[in-house]
Scaffold this motif. Structure first.
Motif, mmCIF file in Angstrom:
data_model
loop_
_atom_site.group_PDB
_atom_site.id
_atom_site.type_symbol
_atom_site.label_atom_id
_atom_site.label_comp_id
_atom_site.label_asym_id
_atom_site.label_seq_id
_atom_site.Cartn_x
_atom_site.Cartn_y
_atom_site.Cartn_z
ATOM 1 N N SER A 1 47.363 44.614 28.259
ATOM 2 C CA SER A 1 47.445 43.218 28.729
ATOM 3 C C SER A 1 46.084 42.639 29.107
ATOM 4 N N ILE A 2 45.299 42.226 28.118
ATOM 5 C CA ILE A 2 43.887 41.915 28.337
ATOM 6 C C ILE A 2 43.613 40.520 28.895
ATOM 7 N N ILE A 3 44.654 39.680 29.080
ATOM 8 C CA ILE A 3 44.434 38.404 29.770
ATOM 9 C C ILE A 3 44.295 38.733 31.246
ATOM 10 N N GLN A 4 43.065 38.821 31.716
ATOM 11 C CA GLN A 4 42.755 39.564 32.920
ATOM 12 C C GLN A 4 43.373 39.005 34.205
ATOM 13 N N PHE A 5 43.269 37.698 34.435
ATOM 14 C CA PHE A 5 43.686 37.148 35.723
ATOM 15 C C PHE A 5 45.002 36.382 35.660
ATOM 16 N N GLY A 6 45.587 36.262 34.488
ATOM 17 C CA GLY A 6 46.851 35.567 34.371
ATOM 18 C C GLY A 6 46.703 34.198 33.724
ATOM 19 N N VAL A 7 47.828 33.527 33.588
ATOM 20 C CA VAL A 7 47.904 32.222 32.932
ATOM 21 C C VAL A 7 48.116 31.155 33.988
#
Length: 402
Positions: A284-290
């Motif tokens: 899950s490389i979207i590090q800090f979220g959406v």
């Protein structure tokens, strides 16, 4: 701009960002899921808002039209003329809501169908083979990022968009500046302007002499202005190589650090489809979220989220939620029974290029493991430089040998 603050008297926490393991989200997320799934926090950029950490809640936020993808929503009560919201840049449809978002998505959906990605697979496999030949000629050790993980999606997205691959150093440098957390405002603006200028010139060229690529198809549609075409091109170019390149490199490192799972995959290549899904979930490389902004007052888990508040849906935390993933989601299990993960987001903004990413990951990892059966890290794992400083997580370099 200033966003509405969480409306409670308890002090806000700071969003967890420090990892104890390079493959896991911060340990604090586990406690947040159990005890405070909609938590008042201060985000790394100093904004106060709400952090959502459970799988079902992340899906709910990302699919609820009451949470806007737009940036710069004017908070209620701001003095007239203060914090005037800027509209999304032309063509940046990931920062738009319906119906504006729908117009762009409709034009692009046909460019990224499962059927078209399957048709593209032989070309991807050819690119992979050529990069492996170059790696073998170098005789190791090599940086897997620069020699393999980055060139593959860069070559593919350049081919799809009609971007000259010879210009890759320029757009890769500017792309990295745009998603780097410590870029100064001036560096960010310069990189963004350079990317837009680069794609704008390409759009003008496509109007004069269209070819067989996505930008030319969009030009032929006659539905987008040059500025909108430029924004779409910038977005697809950045997203098309940054995310997949980091998934390929980080997945390789993860497999090398999980020899039992790697051995099972080598012994049974039919596991590869499921392995790709598990790696997408696990890493899950979207590090800090959406990030989203509440368009109206919303109640979630007893929390009163006020209109104008920032809400961040943590994809990496949701993908480790034991309430959704029956077997221990903290473990990498390439034979895991598949359950829908959040690596590509959810709702109307779910990643447009997810089938392309899957095709590239499968081709790259299959061929890499087959070609180099003794592949291993060339440095101790704690010496691998991680992308903690980037919006898209991964490794800056991955020295390997065989």
């Amino acid at each position: 701009m200033t966003n509405a603050q969480p409306t409670n008297t308890e002090p806000t926490k700071t969003q967890p960002t420090v990892r104890s393991c390079p493959f896991d989200p911060p340990e604090e997320y586990r406690a947040l899921r159990e005890q405070d799934p909609v938590a008042p926090v201060t985000f790394p950029d100093g904004t106060a808002g709400w952090l959502v950490t459970r799988y079902d809640d992340v899906r709910a936020v990302l699919s609820d039209p009451r949470f806007s993808a737009k940036r710069g929503i004017l908070r209620p009560g701001a003095p007239e003329g203060e914090d005037v919201p800027a509209p999304p840049p032309p063509g940046m449809f990931i920062m738009m809501d319906a119906p504006e978002h729908t117009r762009f998505r409709r034009l692009l959906t046909g460019q990224f169908t499962v059927r078209r990605m399957r048709q593209l697979t032989p070309a991807v496999e050819k690119i992979v083979a050529e990069q492996l030949d170059a790696m073998a000629a170098a005789e190791g050790p090599v940086d897997l990022v620069q020699t393999f993980a980055l060139p593959i999606p860069s070559l593919v997205i350049c081919e799809l968009l009609g971007v000259p691959y010879a210009d890759r150093e320029e757009f890769q440098r500017n792309s990295a500046t745009i998603i780097r957390l410590n870029s100064s405002p001036e560096e960010f603006r310069q990189a963004q302007a350079a990317m837009r200028g680069f794609i704008h010139q390409l759009v003008l060229a496509k109007r004069e002499d269209p070819t067989d690529d996505i930008l030319s198809d969009l030009v032929r549609s006659g539905e987008l202005t040059d500025e909108e075409l430029t924004g779409v091109g910038v977005l697809l170019l950045i997203a098309g190589h940054e995310t997949t390149a980091n998934m390929i490199a980080l997945s390789t490192m993860c497999l090398l650090r999980n020899p039992g799972q790697l051995a099972a995959l080598r012994a049974d290549p039919s596991l590869m489809d499921g392995a790709v899904e598990e790696l997408l979930r696990y890493l899950s490389i979207i590090q800090f979220g959406v990030r989203r902004t509440a368009l109206e007052d919303v109640e979630l888990h007893g929390r009163q989220i006020k209109e104008g508040s920032t809400v961040v849906a943590s994809v990496s935390s949701g993908n480790r939620d034991t309430a959704h993933f029956a077997d221990d989601p903290e473990l990498l299990d390439l034979a895991r029974s598949q359950s829908a993960h959040l690596a590509f987001g959810h709702g109307i903004h779910q990643c447009l290029g997810q089938q392309l990413a899957r095709a590239e990951m499968k081709a790259a990892l299959s061929a890499l493991l087959d070609r180099f059966p003794t592949l291993r890290l060339a440095v101790p794992v704690d010496q691998v430089p991680m992308r903690d400083d980037m919006l898209v997580y991964g490794v800056h370099e991955l020295p390997v040998t065989w």
